[in-house]
Design an enzyme around this catalytic site. Structure first.
Site, PDB file in Angstrom:
ATOM      1  N   SER A   1     -10.458  -0.008   2.884  1.00 28.61           N
ATOM      2  CA  SER A   1      -9.656  -0.162   4.045  1.00 28.61           C
ATOM      3  C   SER A   1      -9.088   1.358   4.485  1.00 28.61           C
ATOM      4  CB  SER A   1      -8.490  -0.906   3.900  1.00 28.61           C
ATOM      5  OG  SER A   1      -8.871  -2.225   3.516  1.00 28.61           O
TER       6      SER A   1
ATOM      7  N   ARG B   1       0.918  -1.363  -0.055  1.00 29.95           N
ATOM      8  CA  ARG B   1      -0.026  -0.282  -0.182  1.00 29.95           C
ATOM      9  C   ARG B   1       0.692   1.360  -0.026  1.00 29.95           C
ATOM     10  NH1 ARG B   1      -3.227  -3.335  -0.811  1.00 29.95           N
ATOM     11  NH2 ARG B   1      -5.445  -3.528  -0.008  1.00 29.95           N
TER      12      ARG B   1
ATOM     13  N   GLU C   1      -4.467   4.885   5.733  1.00 29.94           N
ATOM     14  CA  GLU C   1      -4.053   4.442   4.212  1.00 29.94           C
ATOM     15  C   GLU C   1      -4.494   5.385   3.202  1.00 29.94           C
ATOM     16  OE1 GLU C   1      -3.503   3.191   0.890  1.00 29.94           O
ATOM     17  OE2 GLU C   1      -5.601   2.957   1.158  1.00 29.94           O
TER      18      GLU C   1
HETATM   19  N1  EPU Z   1     -11.502  -9.295  10.757  1.00 28.19           N
HETATM   20  C1  EPU Z   1     -12.026  -9.018  11.884  1.00 28.19           C
HETATM   21  N2  EPU Z   1     -13.257  -8.021  12.075  1.00 28.19           N
HETATM   22  C2  EPU Z   1     -13.652  -7.611  10.958  1.00 28.19           C
HETATM   23  C3  EPU Z   1     -13.065  -7.839   9.728  1.00 28.19           C
HETATM   24  C4  EPU Z   1     -11.990  -8.735   9.743  1.00 28.19           C
HETATM   25  O1  EPU Z   1     -11.699  -9.405  13.028  1.00 28.19           O
HETATM   26  O2  EPU Z   1     -14.550  -6.892  10.976  1.00 28.19           O
HETATM   27  C5  EPU Z   1     -10.270 -10.005  10.677  1.00 28.19           C
HETATM   28  C6  EPU Z   1     -10.508 -11.352  10.252  1.00 28.19           C
HETATM   29  O3  EPU Z   1      -9.766 -12.297  11.121  1.00 28.19           O
HETATM   30  C7  EPU Z   1     -10.286 -11.542   8.669  1.00 28.19           C
HETATM   31  C8  EPU Z   1      -9.019 -10.726   8.906  1.00 28.19           C
HETATM   32  O4  EPU Z   1      -9.242  -9.839   9.895  1.00 28.19           O
HETATM   33  O5  EPU Z   1      -9.615 -12.819   8.491  1.00 28.19           O
HETATM   34  C9  EPU Z   1      -8.738  -9.977   7.448  1.00 28.19           C
HETATM   35  O6  EPU Z   1      -9.666  -9.490   7.006  1.00 28.19           O
HETATM   36  P1  EPU Z   1      -9.804  -9.418   5.156  1.00 28.19           P
HETATM   37  O7  EPU Z   1      -9.677 -10.750   4.671  1.00 28.19           O
HETATM   38  O8  EPU Z   1     -11.054  -8.821   4.920  1.00 28.19           O
HETATM   39  O9  EPU Z   1      -8.582  -8.591   5.118  1.00 28.19           O
HETATM   40  P2  EPU Z   1      -8.030  -7.118   5.361  1.00 28.19           P
HETATM   41  O10 EPU Z   1      -6.743  -7.692   5.706  1.00 28.19           O
HETATM   42  O11 EPU Z   1      -9.050  -6.558   6.341  1.00 28.19           O
HETATM   43  C10 EPU Z   1      -7.032  -6.511   3.163  1.00 28.19           C
HETATM   44  C11 EPU Z   1      -6.766  -5.295   2.338  1.00 28.19           C
HETATM   45  C12 EPU Z   1      -8.173  -5.105   1.474  1.00 28.19           C
HETATM   46  C13 EPU Z   1      -8.204  -6.450   0.765  1.00 28.19           C
HETATM   47  C14 EPU Z   1      -8.256  -7.663   1.598  1.00 28.19           C
HETATM   48  C15 EPU Z   1      -8.274  -8.667   0.700  1.00 28.19           C
HETATM   49  C16 EPU Z   1      -5.250  -3.807   3.488  1.00 28.19           C
HETATM   50  C17 EPU Z   1      -5.294  -2.639   4.185  1.00 28.19           C
HETATM   51  N3  EPU Z   1      -6.626  -4.321   2.942  1.00 28.19           N
HETATM   52  O12 EPU Z   1      -8.206  -6.445   4.032  1.00 28.19           O
HETATM   53  O13 EPU Z   1      -7.940  -3.996   0.569  1.00 28.19           O
HETATM   54  O14 EPU Z   1      -9.423  -6.199  -0.215  1.00 28.19           O
HETATM   55  O15 EPU Z   1      -7.184  -7.584   2.310  1.00 28.19           O
HETATM   56  O16 EPU Z   1      -6.976  -9.138   0.070  1.00 28.19           O
HETATM   57  O17 EPU Z   1      -4.283  -4.528   3.318  1.00 28.19           O
HETATM   58  C18 EPU Z   1      -8.376  -1.520   0.484  1.00 28.19           C
HETATM   59  O18 EPU Z   1      -7.217  -1.496   0.631  1.00 28.19           O
HETATM   60  O19 EPU Z   1      -9.059  -0.776   0.431  1.00 28.19           O
HETATM   61  C19 EPU Z   1      -8.931  -3.036   0.700  1.00 28.19           C
HETATM   62  C20 EPU Z   1     -10.192  -3.218   0.776  1.00 28.19           C
END
Ligand code: EPU
Length: 344
Positions: free
Chosen positions: A241, A170, A336
């Site tokens: 995010s 990012r 971000e």
């Molecule tokens: N989780 C929680 N609570 C929540 C949501 C998620 O505890 O309300 C935990 C869960 O354990 C879940 C983990 O967070 O397994 C990760 O969640 P998710 O798979 O949705 O991925 P993320 O790390 O939150 C990142 C990117 C997203 C991208 C997804 C999929 C960043 C900052 N964000 O999200 O990117 O779509 O992975 O690869 O790295 C963006 O940049 O705008 C974005 C949406």
């Protein structure tokens, strides 16, 4: 005669419809450009009056903290061209104003693969290199070849390869030292005509379990997963995010897992781990929280949503969340999206 049209410059323009957080803010001067010639004319206008310049694309990764002084230029450059390098590899060049998801769909239709995992990311192509968009195991930098930009200091066109862009998670040079020096006009990506898929990301693997995945089915699965937990900015204003997932060292992880045995983490280089910021925020009780006219999405704690509040209110909620996560986990969450403008 194809004389370049002079872009119309508007004073005190409303930017609410041009940012996906739907924050009400004004640009001191605003214009929309459809050609590089118009962009140079707009830069000349700004230079003559010594106005700072801010580029606007899809507006899906920025927070308007207040009005923007100087000239805001909306990059509405359109067009897609390609060069077949080998039977397996094609270089596709997109003008900055092309919508990202439409570009992904267009490539799929042409049989040019590699962007499926990045389906449904809001915004325009020109903004994609700035935060090195990434999702479901693929980052823009994996397929990036070069970009064309106008250097706002000299008004000259420059070409930058992957190394010059200094991509990270990012992150890129455009979020750091060269923050406002370049206006990206075109992005070229290397895609494959071979239908190989990348479904290593666990949520994607389980969504496609028992199927023979194709690039089209991967794209469909990514769209389904995203729609199931991320709010549509057209309905519920947001910028995806709001924080980066923090990276901590092994020592810090050991300390944390003493108190939180269920803490999720992903291994990085050199023994570091990436922790989902959403989990940390969720633990602090912010999932679905609402403070005045801003809040945290009810299905994903990493997404701040706007119910009619200001950019300053969004940033205040972000600061409150950062303080809570810092106090509980000793982790500093980094915002971000890019922040523009100052409060009235
Ligand atoms: N989780 C929680 N609570 C929540 C949501 C998620 O505890 O309300 C935990 C869960 O354990 C879940 C983990 O967070 O397994 C990760 O969640 P998710 O798979 O949705 O991925 P993320 O790390 O939150 C990142 C990117 C997203 C991208 C997804 C999929 C960043 C900052 N964000 O999200 O990117 O779509 O992975 O690869 O790295 C963006 O940049 O705008 C974005 C949406």
């Amino acid at each position: 005669m194809n004389e370049p049209q002079i872009p119309e410059i508007v004073e005190q323009a409303d930017l609410q419809a041009l940012n996906s957080l739907a924050v009400a803010a004004q640009a001191e001067f605003f214009c929309s450009v459809t050609t590089t010639e118009q962009l140079i004319q707009a830069l000349n206008f700004a230079n003559e009056r010594q106005l700072p310049v801010t580029a606007l694309g899809g507006g899906s990764n920025l927070v308007l903290a207040g009005d923007i002084s100087g000239l805001v230029i909306y990059l509405d450059l359109m067009g897609i061209s390609h060069q077949q390098l080998t039977p397996e590899q094609v270089h596709v060049s997109f003008a900055a104003g092309e919508n990202w998801h439409s570009a992904v769909e267009y490539c799929l239709q042409q049989g040019w693969y590699g962007l499926e995992n990045l389906s449904l990311i809001p915004g325009n192509v020109g903004a994609a290199p700035i935060q090195n968009i990434g999702a479901y195991g693929v980052e823009l930098s994996d397929v990036f070849v070069r970009l064309e930009a106008i250097d706002t200091r000299s008004g000259l066109a420059v070409t930058m390869d992957s190394q010059a862009c200094q991509f990270g998670y990012r992150d890129s040079i455009f979020k750091r030292s060269d923050r406002n020096h370049y206006l990206i006009t075109e992005v070229t990506l290397a895609l494959s005509t071979v239908a190989e898929v990348n479904i290593e990301y666990p949520a994607l693997a389980s969504a496609l379990e028992g199927t023979d995945p194709t690039p089209a089915s991967v794209s469909d699965a990514v769209c389904r997963i995203r729609r199931s937990k991320l709010p549509d900015p057209a309905v519920t204003p947001n910028v995806g995010s709001f924080f980066k997932n923090p990276i901590v060292d092994k020592q810090h992880l050991e300390q944390l897992t003493k108190d939180y045995s269920e803490l999720p983490f992903y291994n990085q280089q050199a023994g570091d781990v990436k922790i989902p910021a959403a989990w940390l925020i969720d633990q602090c009780g912010y999932l679905g929280a609402r403070v005045g006219d801003v809040g945290v999405h009810e299905k994903h704690a990493l997404v701040l949503v706007n119910f009619g509040g200001s950019g300053a209110e969004i940033l205040q909620l972000a600061a409150e969340i950062q303080a809570a996560v810092k106090a509980r986990f000793d982790i500093a969450l980094e915002i971000e999206p890019r922040i523009y403008g100052s409060p009235r």
